[in-house]
Design a protein around this motif. Structure first.
Motif, PDB file in Angstrom:
ATOM      1  N   ASP A   1      35.053  36.169  38.758  1.00 28.56           N
ATOM      2  CA  ASP A   1      36.013  35.281  38.100  1.00 28.56           C
ATOM      3  C   ASP A   1      36.803  36.103  37.076  1.00 28.56           C
ATOM      4  OD1 ASP A   1      37.433  33.121  37.253  1.00 28.56           O
ATOM      5  OD2 ASP A   1      35.726  31.996  36.489  1.00 28.56           O
ATOM      6  N   SER A   2      37.685  36.927  37.560  1.00 30.45           N
ATOM      7  CA  SER A   2      38.396  37.863  36.696  1.00 30.45           C
ATOM      8  C   SER A   2      39.318  37.160  35.695  1.00 30.45           C
ATOM      9  CB  SER A   2      39.183  38.875  37.527  1.00 30.45           C
ATOM     10  OG  SER A   2      40.138  38.218  38.315  1.00 30.45           O
ATOM     11  N   LYS A   3      39.886  36.029  36.072  1.00 31.45           N
ATOM     12  CA  LYS A   3      40.774  35.308  35.140  1.00 31.45           C
ATOM     13  C   LYS A   3      40.002  34.850  33.915  1.00 31.45           C
ATOM     14  CE  LYS A   3      44.260  33.844  38.401  1.00 31.45           C
ATOM     15  NZ  LYS A   3      45.032  32.734  38.948  1.00 31.45           N
ATOM     16  N   LYS A   4      38.806  34.326  34.121  1.00 31.56           N
ATOM     17  CA  LYS A   4      37.975  33.878  32.997  1.00 31.56           C
ATOM     18  C   LYS A   4      37.586  35.072  32.124  1.00 31.56           C
ATOM     19  CE  LYS A   4      33.902  31.269  31.785  1.00 31.56           C
ATOM     20  NZ  LYS A   4      32.755  30.532  32.225  1.00 31.56           N
ATOM     21  N   LEU A   5      37.279  36.190  32.734  1.00 30.18           N
ATOM     22  CA  LEU A   5      36.910  37.397  31.992  1.00 30.18           C
ATOM     23  C   LEU A   5      38.067  37.872  31.123  1.00 30.18           C
ATOM     24  CD1 LEU A   5      34.936  39.686  31.375  1.00 30.18           C
ATOM     25  CD2 LEU A   5      35.763  40.843  33.415  1.00 30.18           C
ATOM     26  N   MET A   6      39.287  37.780  31.611  1.00 25.90           N
ATOM     27  CA  MET A   6      40.452  38.223  30.861  1.00 25.90           C
ATOM     28  C   MET A   6      40.726  37.339  29.641  1.00 25.90           C
ATOM     29  SD  MET A   6      41.412  40.981  32.228  1.00 25.90           S
ATOM     30  CE  MET A   6      43.002  41.226  31.500  1.00 25.90           C
ATOM     31  N   GLU A   7      40.236  36.102  29.654  1.00 20.05           N
ATOM     32  CA  GLU A   7      40.421  35.217  28.497  1.00 20.05           C
ATOM     33  C   GLU A   7      39.614  35.743  27.353  1.00 20.05           C
ATOM     34  OE1 GLU A   7      39.341  31.282  29.671  1.00 20.05           O
ATOM     35  OE2 GLU A   7      41.059  31.062  30.967  1.00 20.05           O
TER      36      GLU A   7
END
Length: 53
Positions: free
Chosen positions: A47-53
């Motif tokens: 879940d790369s989008k969540k990690l970028m948050e």
């Protein structure tokens, strides 16, 4: 490129890796790669989008 004192591979993110980042910042620097196995092969991040948050 293999792991060394300045390079570390992790398959997924954990908040405890913030300690690694602080250690790199307080020493000679370094790079923490998320989404790579210890042998250097890419495994990706779920879940790369969540990690970028």
């Amino acid at each position: 490129m293999s792991e060394s004192q300045l390079i570390e591979y992790k398959e997924s993110w954990r908040d405890e890796y913030l300690k690694w980042i602080c250690g790199f910042a307080n020493a000679q620097g370094g790079v923490l790669y998320i989404g790579k196995r210890d042998d250097g092969s890419v495994c990706g991040v779920a879940d790369s989008k969540k990690l970028m948050e």
